[in-house]
Design an enzyme around this catalytic site. Structure first.
Site, PDB file in Angstrom:
ATOM      1  N   THR A 121       0.900  -1.157   0.000  1.00 58.94           N
ATOM      2  CA  THR A 121       0.000   0.000   0.000  1.00 58.94           C
ATOM      3  C   THR A 121       0.932   1.197   0.000  1.00 58.94           C
ATOM      4  O   THR A 121       2.107   1.061   0.320  1.00 58.94           O
ATOM      5  CB  THR A 121      -0.843   0.003   1.308  1.00 58.94           C
ATOM      6  OG1 THR A 121      -1.714  -1.116   1.314  1.00 58.94           O
ATOM      7  CG2 THR A 121      -1.660   1.267   1.502  1.00 58.94           C
ATOM      8  N   GLY A 156       0.223  -2.733   5.325  1.00 62.52           N
ATOM      9  CA  GLY A 156       0.399  -4.097   5.821  1.00 62.52           C
ATOM     10  C   GLY A 156      -0.931  -4.808   5.917  1.00 62.52           C
ATOM     11  O   GLY A 156      -1.863  -4.498   5.162  1.00 62.52           O
ATOM     12  N   HIS A 157      -1.031  -5.741   6.828  1.00 62.88           N
ATOM     13  CA  HIS A 157      -2.210  -6.610   6.899  1.00 62.88           C
ATOM     14  C   HIS A 157      -3.448  -5.835   7.360  1.00 62.88           C
ATOM     15  O   HIS A 157      -3.581  -5.483   8.536  1.00 62.88           O
ATOM     16  CB  HIS A 157      -1.921  -7.776   7.850  1.00 62.88           C
ATOM     17  CG  HIS A 157      -2.923  -8.878   7.706  1.00 62.88           C
ATOM     18  ND1 HIS A 157      -4.135  -8.873   8.352  1.00 62.88           N
ATOM     19  CD2 HIS A 157      -2.909  -9.996   6.952  1.00 62.88           C
ATOM     20  CE1 HIS A 157      -4.808  -9.957   8.013  1.00 62.88           C
ATOM     21  NE2 HIS A 157      -4.087 -10.657   7.159  1.00 62.88           N
ATOM     22  N   GLY A 158      -4.353  -5.596   6.425  1.00 63.43           N
ATOM     23  CA  GLY A 158      -5.478  -4.708   6.693  1.00 63.43           C
ATOM     24  C   GLY A 158      -6.408  -5.189   7.776  1.00 63.43           C
ATOM     25  O   GLY A 158      -6.907  -4.398   8.584  1.00 63.43           O
ATOM     26  N   ARG A 202     -13.871  -7.385  -0.983  1.00 65.36           N
ATOM     27  CA  ARG A 202     -13.141  -7.239   0.287  1.00 65.36           C
ATOM     28  C   ARG A 202     -12.600  -5.802   0.407  1.00 65.36           C
ATOM     29  O   ARG A 202     -12.020  -5.268  -0.517  1.00 65.36           O
ATOM     30  CB  ARG A 202     -11.981  -8.242   0.332  1.00 65.36           C
ATOM     31  CG  ARG A 202     -11.086  -8.125   1.572  1.00 65.36           C
ATOM     32  CD  ARG A 202      -9.869  -7.276   1.332  1.00 65.36           C
ATOM     33  NE  ARG A 202      -8.918  -7.325   2.444  1.00 65.36           N
ATOM     34  CZ  ARG A 202      -7.852  -6.528   2.540  1.00 65.36           C
ATOM     35  NH1 ARG A 202      -7.615  -5.634   1.597  1.00 65.36           N
ATOM     36  NH2 ARG A 202      -7.048  -6.622   3.563  1.00 65.36           N
ATOM     37  N   VAL A 203     -12.814  -5.208   1.562  1.00 62.11           N
ATOM     38  CA  VAL A 203     -12.278  -3.877   1.833  1.00 62.11           C
ATOM     39  C   VAL A 203     -11.303  -3.991   2.993  1.00 62.11           C
ATOM     40  O   VAL A 203     -11.605  -4.640   4.000  1.00 62.11           O
ATOM     41  CB  VAL A 203     -13.409  -2.883   2.170  1.00 62.11           C
ATOM     42  CG1 VAL A 203     -12.827  -1.530   2.584  1.00 62.11           C
ATOM     43  CG2 VAL A 203     -14.347  -2.718   0.978  1.00 62.11           C
ATOM     44  N   GLY A 204     -10.131  -3.368   2.855  1.00 61.60           N
ATOM     45  CA  GLY A 204      -9.131  -3.428   3.913  1.00 61.60           C
ATOM     46  C   GLY A 204      -9.162  -2.195   4.799  1.00 61.60           C
ATOM     47  O   GLY A 204     -10.189  -1.524   4.941  1.00 61.60           O
TER      48      GLY A 204
HETATM   49  N1  GLY Z   1      -3.244  -2.534   3.957  1.00 62.95           N
HETATM   50  C1  GLY Z   1      -3.853  -2.780   2.737  1.00 62.95           C
HETATM   51  C2  GLY Z   1      -4.920  -3.787   2.771  1.00 62.95           C
HETATM   52  O1  GLY Z   1      -4.875  -4.688   3.597  1.00 62.95           O
HETATM   53  O2  GLY Z   1      -5.836  -3.708   1.983  1.00 62.95           O
END
Ligand code: GLY
Length: 322
Positions: free
Chosen positions: A171, A223-225, A199-201
Site C-alpha cells: 500500500t 500491511g495486513h489490513g 473485500r475492503v481493507g
Molecule cells: N493494507 C492494505 C490492505 O490490507 O488492503
C-alpha cells in the site's frame, strides 16, 4: 514543513515536498505525490497495475484526512479509475459523506469527470493467471511448465509463496505538515492480492489506514489490513501521542496489541504473526518515526534536509525476538 511516506512513496515525498514549498496545503501535496505511485505500473499494490481480486478485477481503496478540520473521506472497491486518492479528496471537499463503495464510488468518480480505463496490466494479468494455476491441486487448473513466463514464476517463488502475507499487502501512505502547520495524509492501495471480490481493507477507513489531528499528530499504516482494522492502529497511535507517549512508546504499545491478539490462523510455529504491519508517524512537534512488527523496513522522509529513506524500528528483532 515535513513529508513522510511508506518506503514505496519516495517519489510521492519528492513531489509533495515541492508542492508544499509552492504553498499547497498538506492534503493536496500528499494526494499529488501519491498520484505518481498510483500511475506506476510496476507498483503491484497500488493503483494502475495493482494486483487484482480473485476474479481478475482491480479494486482500489483510498482515503484522505485533514488534520485541521478532522474531516476525511474514503472510497472502497473502486474499479476502472486509477486515482482513488483524488476521488476520496473530492468526496471530502465536495460532499457531506465520508465513505463510498463500489458502484457508488464509481458513479461519483464518473460524475466528477475521472476517466475510466482497464486497470489490469498485462503483467498483473499474468500474475493473477499464474496464481490461479498454482494455488491448488484440487481445481480445474494445471500448473504452467517450468519454462513458461519465467519472470512471473521467479516473482512468485521469491516473494509470494515464500511470504504470501507480506507480499500481498503493500500500500502507499503519505503524510505532510504544511506551511500553516496543518497535517494532511492519504493512503491508497489495490488491497490484498487476489482478495475476495468486494473485500475492503484498512486503507479507506479513517482511524485504521490513516488518522490526522493537528493537536496530536498523524499516523498511517500499510500491511495486513484485517489486523489493523481490528485495532484501528492509526487512531490508537494518535490518541497515545495526545496523552503524552513518545512516538516509540505509542508505536510499540499499538504493535504489541496487534501481535498479542493475532488470530490463530495467522501465527507461525512460534506463535508470532505471519504478516507485517507498518506505522508511519509524525507528532505535533514534527518528529517522525517508522515502526513495523518485523525488521528491515524503511520510511521515506522529506524536509529542509532533503529526501531520504530511514530505517524503521521494529517489534521483533532480526532473530525474531522481542
Ligand atoms: N493494507 C492494505 C490492505 O490490507 O488492503
Amino acid at each position: 514543513m515535513k513529508v513522510i511516506a511508506s518506503h514505496n512513496g519516495m517519489k510521492a515525498v519528492e513531489l509533495a515536498w515541492d508542492r508544499l514549498l509552492a504553498g499547497a496545503d498538506a492534503v493536496e501535496a500528499c494526494v499529488s505525490g501519491v498520484t505518481l505511485v498510483e500511475d506506476d505500473p510496476d507498483e503491484l499494490t497500488v493503483g494502475y497495475g495493482g494486483l487484482p481480486n480473485e476474479d481478475g478485477v482491480v479494486e482500489l481503496d483510498a482515503a484522505v484526512m485533514n488534520g485541521r478540520t478532522r474531516q476525511g473521506a474514503g472510497v472502497a472497491g473502486l474499479q476502472r479509475v486509477r486515482h482513488p486518492a483524488r476521488v476520496a479528496q473530492r468526496l471530502m471537499e465536495q460532499t457531506t459523506r465520508v465513505l463510498l463503495v463500489g458502484e457508488g464510488a464509481l458513479a461519483f468518480a464518473r460524475a466528477n469527470g475521472f476517466p475510466e480505463e482497464e486497470l489490469l496490466t498485462d503483467r498483473a494479468r499474468r500474475m493473477w493467471l499464474y496464481w490461479k494455476r498454482t494455488r491448488s491441486q484440487h481445481d480445474d487448473w494445471l500448473p504452467p511448465p517450468r519454462d513458461e513466463d519465467l519472470e512471473v514464476q521467479t516473482w512468485f517463488d521469491r516473494h509470494f509463496y515464500r511470504n504470501p502475507e507480506s507480499t500481498a499487502t503493500g500500500t502507499v501512505h503519505c503524510a505532510a505538515r504544511d506551511r500553516q502547520d496543518d497535517f494532511g495524509c492519504v493512503t491508497s492501495t489495490s488491497g490484498h492480492a487476489f482478495k475476495l471480490p468486494g473485500r475492503v481493507g484498512d486503507s479507506p477507513i479513517l482511524g485504521a489506514g490513516l488518522y490526522a489531528d493537528n493537536e496530536a499528530g498523524t499516523c498511517g499504516s500499510i500491511g495486513h489490513g484485517e489486523a489493523n482494522l481490528q485495532h484501528l492502529s492509526s487512531f490508537a497511535v494518535v490518541e497515545r501521542l495526545r496523552c503524552g507517549d513518545t512516538l516509540e512508546q505509542a508505536a510499540m504499545t499499538v504493535l504489541k496489541r496487534v501481535v498479542d491478539h493475532c488470530p490463530e490462523h495467522l501465527r507461525d510455529a512460534r506463535g508470532r504473526p505471519k504478516f507485517n504491519l507498518q506505522l508511519f508517524i509524525m507528532s505535533a512537534s514534527e518528529e517522525h518515526l517508522g515502526a513495523a512488527i518485523w525488521p528491515g523496513k524503511q520510511i521515506a522522509v522529506g524536509d529542509a534536509g532533503g529526501h531520504r529513506l530511514e530505517p524503521c524500528i521494529s517489534y521483533f528483532d532480526a532473530e525474531g525476538e522481542q
